[in-house]
Design an enzyme around this catalytic site. Sequence first.
Site, PDB file in Angstrom:
ATOM      1  N   MET A 163      -4.587   5.263  -5.458  1.00  0.00           N
ATOM      2  CA  MET A 163      -3.529   4.185  -4.551  1.00  0.00           C
ATOM      3  C   MET A 163      -2.186   4.779  -4.782  1.00  0.00           C
ATOM      4  SD  MET A 163      -6.179   2.597  -6.440  1.00  0.00           S
ATOM      5  CE  MET A 163      -5.640   1.381  -7.483  1.00  0.00           C
ATOM      6  N   CYS A 188       0.862  -1.182   0.185  1.00  0.00           N
ATOM      7  CA  CYS A 188      -0.092  -0.113   0.086  1.00  0.00           C
ATOM      8  C   CYS A 188       1.017   1.096   0.117  1.00  0.00           C
ATOM      9  CB  CYS A 188      -0.874   0.012   1.101  1.00  0.00           C
ATOM     10  SG  CYS A 188      -1.992   1.496   1.357  1.00  0.00           S
TER      11      CYS A 188
END
Length: 395
Positions: A317, A104
Amino acid sequence: MTHVPQIKIPATYMRGGTSKGVFFRLDDLPERCRVPGAARDRFLMRVIGSPDPYAAHIDGMGGATSSTSKCVMLSKSTQPDHDVDYLYGQVSIDKAFVDWSGNCGNLSTAAGAFAIHAGLMEPARVPRDGICTVRIWQANIRKTIIAHVPVADGKVQETGDFELDGVTFPAAEIVLEFLDPSDDGDEGGSMFPTGALVDDLEVPGIGTLKATMITAGIPTVFVNADEIGFTGTELREAINTKPELLARCEAIRVAGALRMGLIKTPEEAAQRQHTPKIAFVSPPKDYVASSGKAIQAGDIDLNVRALSMGKLHHAMMGTCAVAIATAAAVPGTLVNLAAGGGEREAVRFGHPSGTLRVGAQAVQQDGQWVVKKAVMSRSARVLMEGWVRVPGDAF
């Protein structure tokens, strides 16, 4: 009924970029959860509140979106010349599994800050005032991330005037460097696993689409918005409320995963929701962001929309932003062409919440494109710290 007490585990709830997650020091976890396996996965699912058929995460710390269904574990690094090892679990919302296949990028920001908060840094490496360089080993993808974290009076400086579209309030800027972001892994992989900058991707039920498939930051399949019936200016509601559009995007993602060699059968994609990402690009166009802010075509190089865990993401993201920066730096990719083509070291792209600037430097070595690092700015802060409680029989 047998009474089972809850156990409490030290935890920190943090925002990093446009994501949130529950952060743990690895050594604070119950012993059987310090190693990979079913016990760890069950523990993290119970912390988040998954699997939840109501898709609400009422009985857990998750926020029922891919941006908020996340757990992170940090420990002192086992790698030379690194400060911390950072392991990230993307917890499925409605299914009983944790996806460990990627990073992430947003929470990489918070990992840098948490390393200091949690006392995992060697004291000599933390200045009293200035910038602390946190050398992070991203254990999921075996890559190095450098976080430049501002420090005041020996502690992480969290407040500031850096604004990030998709985040409500300003905070202190943290600059992230993703070193060697492409997947040049042990199995002879490359940044473009098919060997081409643009492929003809056959998608069952849809047809043949132009696609750029790249493994930088996170494996990503880029397609042109207009080829799949989109404008590139969509907000979440335009896609996430329409199951047929989501199914179309998932079909493209599965076809891309097969072509990239990430899965061997279409069925495997259900257990690999986190990777690859699917994103669609278009040349710059005016649109109104989800906050109501008007984004002008003249202020951006291109528009990008990306899906995460089967839904259009509310912003972008961080790992996909690395893929965008990397692909934009290589002349001839769909991302580069949407931005106007040519050589470029940085792009500003529009996403549903606003805009983001990302940079990468690409060079050709032995006829192959290589990117040494991608750079972007994010912010992070602690939202709450203390203990998270989990029923003792949950894992």
